[in-house]
Design an enzyme around this catalytic site. Structure first.
Site, PDB file in Angstrom:
ATOM      1  N   GLU A 266       0.783  -1.234   0.000  1.00  0.00           N
ATOM      2  CA  GLU A 266       0.000   0.000   0.000  1.00  0.00           C
ATOM      3  C   GLU A 266       0.820   1.292   0.000  1.00  0.00           C
ATOM      4  OE1 GLU A 266       0.166  -2.194   2.692  1.00  0.00           O
ATOM      5  OE2 GLU A 266       0.278  -1.084   4.567  1.00  0.00           O
ATOM      6  N   HIS A 299      -8.242  -3.717  -0.640  1.00  0.00           N
ATOM      7  CA  HIS A 299      -7.429  -3.761   0.579  1.00  0.00           C
ATOM      8  C   HIS A 299      -6.331  -2.688   0.553  1.00  0.00           C
ATOM      9  CE1 HIS A 299      -5.517  -5.879   4.021  1.00  0.00           C
ATOM     10  NE2 HIS A 299      -4.405  -5.372   3.490  1.00  0.00           N
ATOM     11  N   GLU A 300      -5.575  -2.664  -0.537  1.00  0.00           N
ATOM     12  CA  GLU A 300      -4.457  -1.706  -0.591  1.00  0.00           C
ATOM     13  C   GLU A 300      -4.985  -0.277  -0.628  1.00  0.00           C
ATOM     14  OE1 GLU A 300      -1.824  -3.143   0.142  1.00  0.00           O
ATOM     15  OE2 GLU A 300      -2.489  -5.160  -0.383  1.00  0.00           O
ATOM     16  N   GLU A 322      -3.793  -3.895   9.733  1.00  0.00           N
ATOM     17  CA  GLU A 322      -4.127  -5.064   8.912  1.00  0.00           C
ATOM     18  C   GLU A 322      -5.486  -5.673   9.257  1.00  0.00           C
ATOM     19  OE1 GLU A 322      -2.809  -5.381   6.293  1.00  0.00           O
ATOM     20  OE2 GLU A 322      -0.805  -4.496   6.481  1.00  0.00           O
TER      21      GLU A 322
END
Ligand code: 0A1
Ligand code: ZN
Length: 902
Positions: A266, A299-300, A322
């Site tokens: 990320e 997610h990223e 996370e």
């Protein structure tokens, strides 16, 4: 021996860095970096420190200057891992020049060569392989990056933030400048240089600004970026709508690389992705790939707020970013599916993954809480516990507080902590403020390892119509934690009659008539709930939607009509498999019936003794599911799937992988032959005809085809085999083609080798496809008269088209074999373990992170039958006695596997 780092020893940094100017002269052999840091001592410390310790690994130091004046060697101390500048007592400018070799960097941390390009990976501690720096997440600085490189070889030069300048130099090189307006820790730094092309789109954000979105790939992959771009746009929109969070940059870039240790990263404004999570078109991607890409892109992207804008004070807090971001990506994927039944399918898949990896980890010598108290190598703690259990813990909060309060707490968390490096407490405190609840007991989820076992004993009194639940919770001991305190656990309850009618959930003394599930809370070691209002003993449902990550054991009383408790349990599970309204509970009931049958078969599988492979109850339940036209194909596929060999093994006192595989095969064969007609019909009816789209509905049909064929292969059904060959050869979409090949690979058909070779020839030049082919071989069975799988894996490892330097090759071939093929890996003759040792040694010299993942595949050695456990012990011990020959990350795992008491 690597030293152990403890959470309790955290100390704030001795110096802050406000701005960083990095100048790169890129060259794969030897890259030069000039780093100019504006630094000031941290005067808030009780005892300010004036020695400034910078991290640096595999670097060559060229010079150090202070406010422009070169420092003599007496002004600093250099070791293999640190550069200490003495007497930094006031704000100043430090300039460091160093070199490193991207070419020599096979660990893929720092800046490395991938194909013809240069890529970076800094989380968790890769930045120190680029330049000397306080490489810790609580030092936040503004970065300006100047990149110079040969223009022909590296026409594209990228870094974080916004491009601010570009010019050609007169020696064939060019220079590009990037400025990132947001202060960030070094682990979010990124640099990419290469001959890349991009798909670019302008995207209007909620506040009317236009952002430039780019997906950068090698020229040959430009036909594989569309789905990634779509997923990025959906992610941006979703975060605006669901969490009120906007993109804070003018541009957002994704770069794909074939050489990457993880899924994706990320980095601020410049995400770097493993190609398997960034490249898709119908020729190279399966249904699962399309779904994975959407979820990893999400997610990223979501990390931009949960991770980047609010970052970690130290690596122990990893789950703060996370766990929360996995929770967010799971909600995103689920929202993208929309429909309730599809969401349930998604949830069940996540539960299966959690049980298979995290529950296993929780029962291993590596067990740790979602926030560990110590580590040797933080890279060993990017685990299912920190990620997936971490996400479950966030979900628990949402369940306990309700979505609205949870969202209020989330907003508070963002507003209060924006721009800071914080601890898990920051999140819990925001939730406390929003809810007015004291979350002290809840916090045990952050500090206690192990999967809580919740045992429920029932009692029905026909005279009063009362139904009593005696609930107790306990958590097994884990390394370093022998005694555990009770957790706060959400505890949903519902009832139905034996004909499937929902019944009211009413405690003694209450007057409710609602038949909806009700949410209670467990807080004590023992609690009793007395429900009332039943004419007959009801069927009890608990833990709807897998509300809590627990092992649930229900012990029904056995007072009914001479039935044993076990028989009654079977009966109730069968009723749930038929009527239960909660999709998770329904699936789990059938799954437990299957598991029970399999376990019995294993336990009674004595040579000469022919136990009935499956009970009548299971058969009827299975029959009911196959023929139920109201069940969606995707859900039906899940309901029909037997527990994996890994899950079956984990449910036994001692794991005997061959017995497990044998039992599973027998049940598959039995069900496959008994229901061959229905299964063939089911497969035919769900075949993909016409154009391929990866939508959930048609993907569900394809998964059902796969499950159906899998049973038919076990039964050596001729019609099924023909169909498998047909798919392997002519399927118009990759998912079906792989299904066909996987099925053919478990037969002894003459055409098998031709089909496998044909696809290998066709796929060899496309890494994404080659890896899928390797995984089929590594995950398949050994057939009589053929070489055992272990030999084929060894052979493939040594083939010219497979490289141990490429993590995806290793994951597809080696880790698939060690992790997903227990019966072939855990061979009694020890061949599997010999290969393990050989590959551990080889990969560790190239890429210690990948090696550590291999090392973990034997950590549960004590759980196996002695004949196997002894052999595993020997190879593990061999590694430990030669500890100097292995990387510290591998040694941490092996040492814990052997010496952590359980
Ligand atoms: N933070 C990234 C993935 C990642 C995992 C492990 C790393 O180092 C050990 C680095 C990055 C993510 O969650 O997607
Ligand atoms: Zn992440």
């Amino acid at each position: 021996m690597a030293e152990t780092i403890y959470r309790k020893d955290y100390q704030a940094p001795s110096h802050w860095v406000d701005t960083v100017r990095l100048e790169f002269d890129l060259d794969p052999e030897s890259t030069s970096v000039t780093s100019t840091l504006s630094v000031r001592p941290n005067l808030d410390l009780d005892t300010p420190q004036f020695d400034w310790v910078l991290n640096g690994e595999s670097l060559t130091l060229v010079s150090v200057a202070l406010n422009g004046t070169p420092l003599p060697e007496t002004a600093y101390t250099l070791t293999d891992e640190t550069l200490t500048l003495h007497n930094i007592v006031e704000p100043c400018e430090v300039t460091i020049v160093n070199r490193f070799s991207p070419q020599a960097n096979t660990a893929l941390q720092g800046i490395y060569v991938s194909g013809e390009n240069l890529m970076s990976q800094c989380e968790s501690q890769g930045f120190r392989r680029i330049t000397y720096y306080p490489d810790r997440p609580d030092v936040l600085a503004r970065f300006k990056v100047v990149i110079r490189a040969e223009k022909r070889r590296y026409p594209v030069l990228l870094s974080n933030g916004n491009p601010s300048d570009a010019r050609d130099l007169d020696d064939g090189r060019h220079e590009v400048v990037w400025t990132d307006p947001f202060p960030k820790p070094s682990y979010l730094f990124a640099l990419v240089a290469g001959n890349l092309v991009c798909q670019r789109e302008l995207f209007e954000l909620k506040d009317g600004r236009n952002a430039t979105l780019e997906v950068w790939v090698e020229p040959r992959d430009l036909d594989k970026t569309a789905h990634t771009m779509e997923s990025l746009k959906k992610s941006i929109r979703w975060d605006e709508e669901r969490f009120g969070l906007e993109l804070d940059l003018d541009g957002f870039r994704i770069v794909a690389t074939q050489d990457f240790n993880f899924g994706a990263m990320e980095n601020k404004g410049l995400n770097i992705f493993n190609a398997r999570y960034a490249l898709a078109n119908p020729k190279v991607a399966t249904d699962q790939d399309y779904a994975n890409i959407e979820s990893v892109v999400g997610h990223e992207y979501f990390h931009n707020w949960t991770g980047n804008r609010i970052t970690l004070r130290d690596w122990f807090q990893l789950t703060l970013k996370e766990g929360l971001t996995v929770f967010r990506d799971q909600e995103f994927s689920s929202d993208m599916l929309g429909e309730e039944s599809a969401r349930a399918v998604e949830r069940i898949k996540n539960v299966i993954a959690l049980r298979q990896s995290q529950f296993r980890e929780d029962a291993s010598p590596m067990a740790h809480p979602i926030r560990p108290e110590s580590y040797q190598k933080i890279d060993n703690f990017y685990t299912a516990t920190v990620y997936e259990k971490g996400a479950e813990v966030i979900r628990l909060l949402q369940t306990l507080l309700g979505w609205e309060t949870f969202r209020k707490g989330f907003d508070d968390y963002i507003q209060t902590n924006d721009g800071n490096a914080v601890t898990c407490e920051a999140f819990l405190e925001a939730m406390e403020r929003a809810s007015g609840r004291d979350l002290k007991q809840f916090k045990r989820w952050y500090s206690q390892a192990g999967t809580p076992r919740v045992t429920v004993m029932t009692d029905f009194d026909p005279k009063t119509g009362n139904y009593t639940l005696q609930v107790s919770q306990s958590t097994p001991a884990t390394p370093g934690q022998s005694v555990k305190k009770p957790f706060l656990i959400p505890f949903p309850v519902s009832f139905m009659s034996e004909t499937g009618d929902p019944l009211p959930v009413r405690l003694v003394g209450e007057t409710t008539t609602s038949t909806d599930k009700r949410l209670f809370e467990l807080t004590e070691e023992r609690q009793t709930f007395v429900f009332t209002g039943f004419d007959h003993e009801p069927v009890l449902s608990l833990n709807h939607g897998f509300a809590a990550p627990i092992q649930l054991e229900i012990a029904l009383n056995d007072t009914e009509g001479g039935m044993t408790a076990e028989q009654k349990t079977d009966k109730h599970r069968a009723l749930q498999a038929r009527f239960e309204r909660d999709a998770f509970v329904r699936w789990d009931a059938l799954n437990q019936l299957m598991l029970q049958s399999l376990r019995e078969l294993i336990i009674h599988d004595i040579p000469g003794h022919h136990a009935e492979p499956i009970s009548r109850t299971l058969m009827d339940a299975f029959d009911g599911v196959i023929n139920d036209a109201t069940i969606s194909p995707a859900y039906k596929a899940l309901l029909m799937t037997l527990p994996s060999e890994t899950l079956i093994g984990d449910s036994l006192t001692l794991i005997d992988p061959q017995a497990v595989a044998h039992a599973r095969q027998r049940v598959r064969t039995e069900l496959g032959s008994r229901y061959s007609t229905s299964l063939n019909e089911l497969v035919e009816a769900n075949l993909t005809r016409g154009d391929y789209t990866p939508d959930a509905e048609s993907a569900g049909r394809r998964s059902l085809v796969r499950v159906g064929l899998d049973y038919l292969m076990a039964a050596t059904d001729k019609h099924g085999q023909l169909l498998a060959c047909e798919l392997a050869e002519n399927a118009t979409n990759l998912t079906d083609r792989l299904t066909g090949l996987t099925m053919v690979n478990q037969t002894r058909l003459q055409r098998k080798n031709d089909l496998l070779l044909k696809s290998l020839r066709e796929w060899m030049s496309e890494p994404l496809l080659l890896n899928k082919w390797l995984a089929i071989i590594a995950g398949g069975p050994s057939m009589v008269g053929e070489d055992p799988v272990v030999d084929r894996v060894r052979e493939l490892v040594n083939c010219a088209f497979v490289s141990l330097k490429n993590p995806n090759n290793v994951y597809a071939l080696v880790l698939t074999f060690f992790m997903n093929n227990p019966a072939e890996f855990h061979r009694l003759d020890g061949q599997g373990y010999a290969l393990w040792l050989e590959l551990l040694e080889k990969t560790d010299k190239l890429n210690p992170h990948v090696a550590a993942r291999i090392a973990r595949t034997l950590e549960n050695w004590r759980r196996y039958t002695p004949a196997l456990a002894d052999q595993m012990y020997m190879v593990l011990n061999d590694v430990l006695t030669r500890r100097d020959e292995f990387s510290p990350g591998v040694i941490e795992i092996v040492d814990k596997a052997l010496n952590n008491p359980l």
